[in-house]
Design a protein around this motif. Structure first.
Motif, short mmCIF file in Angstrom:
data_model
loop_
_atom_site.label_atom_id
_atom_site.label_comp_id
_atom_site.label_asym_id
_atom_site.label_seq_id
_atom_site.Cartn_x
_atom_site.Cartn_y
_atom_site.Cartn_z
N SER A 35 0.82 -1.18 -0.16
CA SER A 35 -0.20 -0.03 0.01
C SER A 35 0.93 1.03 0.07
CB SER A 35 -0.97 -0.04 1.32
OG SER A 35 -0.09 -0.08 2.13
N LEU A 36 1.90 1.06 0.60
CA LEU A 36 2.73 2.51 0.71
C LEU A 36 3.60 2.67 -0.67
CD1 LEU A 36 4.21 4.61 2.14
CD2 LEU A 36 6.08 2.86 2.91
N GLN A 40 3.00 6.00 -2.72
CA GLN A 40 4.04 6.90 -3.28
C GLN A 40 4.18 6.89 -4.78
OE1 GLN A 40 7.55 4.92 -1.13
NE2 GLN A 40 7.36 6.54 0.28
N VAL B 97 2.76 3.07 8.48
CA VAL B 97 2.74 1.65 7.96
C VAL B 97 2.71 0.74 8.96
CG1 VAL B 97 4.08 0.13 6.36
CG2 VAL B 97 4.15 2.66 5.73
N LYS B 107 12.06 2.68 4.12
CA LYS B 107 11.01 3.60 3.36
C LYS B 107 9.58 3.74 4.47
CE LYS B 107 8.84 1.90 -0.36
NZ LYS B 107 8.45 1.24 -1.37
N ALA B 108 9.46 2.62 4.94
CA ALA B 108 8.28 2.81 5.93
C ALA B 108 8.55 3.84 6.86
CB ALA B 108 7.69 1.47 6.45
N TRP B 111 8.74 7.64 5.67
CA TRP B 111 7.34 7.83 5.39
C TRP B 111 6.62 8.51 6.58
CZ3 TRP B 111 4.25 9.04 1.03
CH2 TRP B 111 2.76 9.03 1.19
#
Lengths: 81, 260
Positions: A35-36, A40, B97, B107-108, B111
């Motif tokens: 989902s990320l 993105q 996340v 990345k998580a 973010w």
């Protein structure tokens, strides 16, 4: 480069897949995007084309084809304006 | 008598829905003009703006991904150009996340931290300049995950802990400017985000589980935020006020059920 190629480039870079595996018939699920990755990718495409893809619209996309067509439409409308 | 926040201007990040919407409406009901920041849901933000205007105050919407510092700058440039001031900043926008610690990726982490923690710093820096000479209020929204371990809540919990620590530093540094900084931390609140968490099985469905016997609802949070925005609360500085129906202090209490 066409809108389609640019969208594919952006998605491939974010999801870390080879651009060749992204087809108009394919989906984010097919390329194992989480989902990320999806949000993105949407944001990166928005920024690249200076357009807006609200979640209400994004949720309707059944495939990359729908996604690309939406971006193409937005870009065309923007050029007209 | 004029309402307590008459003539004030408030920015609510993530103000289009959920807790942010409830806060926006509450502050509007107290007379404040509202800027609703949104990112992914324009329609709901514009509906919220209409609801705000129906309360007799002004509302505007600004789209910005607060996870992107450049977009925060753009948003505050617009506020500076259109209003030249700000009285209240509500750092409410959040994302995350849901993953166990060992599955958290760079990345998580980035973010979540960018949206939940870094954005609060950058918004506070820009907002405090717009409060110069008059003072103001900065209220952030946190959760119990800052202090307690919730399943898969890892990065969000860490980001909220950062937010609460930031609140303390901001409160002291901005105190001489008469800017009052606090945080409200909620337990699970009945919102779309919670429904998503439960649906994805990232969180057990504890929707009845507060000692009070009902869920915390967005309006519970909004009421406390409104109090912290009032002059009566001006000696509360840098605190995290927990709104959880008693959940966090009574881990062994069997949740009461509402009587039929």
């Amino acid at each position: 480069m066409s809108v389609e190629e640019q969208v594919k480039d952006i998605v491939a870079k974010i999801v870390h897949v080879d651009k060749g595996v992204i087809t108009r018939e394919g989906t984010f699920k097919d390329i194992k995007a989480d989902s990320l990755d999806i949000v993105q990718a949407l944001v990166a495409v928005e920024d690249a084309f200076d357009i807006e893809i609200p979640d209400e619209e994004a949720q309707k996309f059944q495939s990359f084809g729908d996604f690309i067509s939406y971006v193409e439409k937005q870009v065309t409308e923007k050029e007209k304006a | 008598m004029s309402p307590p926040l008459a003539g004030k201007l408030a920015l609510v990040t993530g103000g289009g829905r959920g807790i942010g919407k409830a806060i926006a409406l509450k502050l509007a009901s107290q007379g404040a003009d509202i800027i609703v920041n949104f990112f992914r849901h324009r329609e709901t933000a514009e509906e919220t703006a209409k609801d705000i205007e129906a309360l007799g105050v002004k509302a505007s919407v600004i789209r910005a991904n607060v996870g992107n510092p450049a977009k925060i700058d753009e948003m505050f440039d617009i506020i500076n150009r259109d209003f030249g001031r700000l009285d209240i900043l509500i750092n409410n926008a959040a994302s995350g996340v849901g993953r166990p610690v060992m599955d958290v990726t760079v990345k998580a982490w980035d973010w979540t931290m960018d949206i939940n923690a870094k954005a609060a710093l950058l918004c506070a820096q820009r907002a405090s300049k717009l409060m110069e000479g008059r003072g103001g209020k900065i209220i952030s929204i946190s959760s119990l995950g800052s202090s307690f371990v919730l399943p898969t809540y890892t990065v969000v919990g860490v980001s909220k802990a950062a937010l609460e620590a930031l609140t303390r530093y901001l409160a002291i540094e901005l105190a001489p400017k008469n800017i009052c900084v606090n945080t409200v931390a909620a337990s699970a609140v009945e919102t779309e985000a919670l429904k998503f968490y439960i649906k994805e099985q990232l969180m057990p469905d504890t929707r009845q589980a507060t000692p009070v016997g009902r869920m915390v609802i967005p309006e519970d949070i909004a009421n406390v935020v409104a109090f912290l925005c009032s002059e009566e609360a001006s000696m509360i500085r840098g605190q995290t006020v927990i709104v959880d129906g008693g959940t966090s202090i009574a881990p062994f209490v069997i949740p009461s059920k509402e009587k039929d």
